[in-house]
Design a protein around this motif. Structure first.
Motif: not given
Ligand SMILES: [Zn+2]
Ligand SMILES: [Zn+2]
Lengths: 198, 198
Positions: A56, A59, A68, A71
């Motif tokens: 991602c 993150c 993702c 997030c």
């Molecule tokens: Zn993420």
């Protein structure tokens, strides 16, 4: 045994974690005897996953999109950030159902002897994320191993100057334990009883 | 978790024998974290094996050719035929290094309640193979389970009229077995089928 392709399959299965020569043989026989369909299904799932799953952008966890689901979600507390070593730890904490903030995945822990310093686990990027100003509390949820503790300690020092509350998941995770193997009740308690440092 | 393709992979891995939900997750994470290459290698091995491995035309074991290596070999005793339930048994006996004859794989055992009779495990085909006249001794090496014993007994009767020696693998106390821990049926058989030295 049987054929080269059978042996190739046994060897490939041995690359799975905790699969020894006997289990690999048993798996290969199982798939070849009555589960051709499972074999093809697994082959496709592996190849799809290997080609489309990546980190991602926000993150550093796993996703098949740019960012993702966690997030991207608007239903999670953006002021609370849980720092973990790996996506397996994200999965373990998510499965407790007791955390509703966001995550940051370091992708490892500090290990100077192996040449893993702050840059290798993206600490500058993590500090950058904190500097955006949204996050009010960081929960240090690295493993309760020597390296995980050292990494948490390092992060605590590195964030000293930032206007962010810092906490560490509570003792309750057994000494030397790795998050992904801890039962979900213990892990849930450890999140709730985090110790406030600052 | 993470993505659909990740979940698909976890589900596909669960089709492997003795892989529960936790192990499947661990395997998927392992492959996605540091072993993309292993994932692709396993995907290819599975798809190659599923597409090219089939039953040997002669013995019914697994091969990627028309006839398996053991059947094709000129270095094995063609007069000695070991009858087993599955390719896994061929593998187990081959790994002892103590048998140099040929094999016949039934592909199961008699199980009338499940609709598995002589035709389903290819007994006519097996009798046909014996009728070719090359084989002088048949070793019945079906499992020492109730079904395996019944199958061995059936084969013994079915071959009564053929000029072929018939034998059954020995049953008794396993190597290293302590008498007090061996089940009484096994022990009783071991006493009855004792080997006479003198
Ligand atoms: Zn993420
Ligand atoms: Zn064969």
């Amino acid at each position: 045994m049987f054929s080269h392709k059978f042996d190739d399959l046994v060897h490939a299965l041995r690359r799975l974690p905790s699969v020894g020569p006997k289990s690999a043989q048993r798996m290969a026989l199982h798939l070849m005897m009555k589960n051709r369909e499972s074999a093809m299904l697994l082959a496709n799932a592996l190849s799809e996953a290997a080609q489309h799953i990546h980190s991602c952008e926000v993150c550093n966890s796993l996703t098949e999109n740019r960012v993702c689901d966690i997030c991207a979600s608007h239903h999670r507390d953006e002021t609370l950030l849980c720092v973990v070593e790996s996506p397996a730890d994200v999965m373990a904490i998510e499965q407790t159902g007791s955390f509703n903030g966001k995550y940051h995945v370091l992708g490892g822990h500090l290990s100077p002897l192996d040449g893993v310093g702050p840059d290798e686990i993206g600490i500058p990027r993590f500090i950058g994320r904190l500097s955006e100003g949204k996050i009010q509390e960081v929960i240090l949820a690295t493993n309760a191993t020597v390296e995980g503790q050292a990494t948490a300690h390092y992060l605590l020092e590195a964030c000293k100057h930032l206007p962010v509350r810092m906490s560490r998941i509570a003792q309750g995770v057994p000494q030397g334990g790795e998050l992904e193997y801890v039962d979900s009740h213990t892990l849930s308690q450890a999140v709730h009883q985090r110790m406030l440092f600052k």
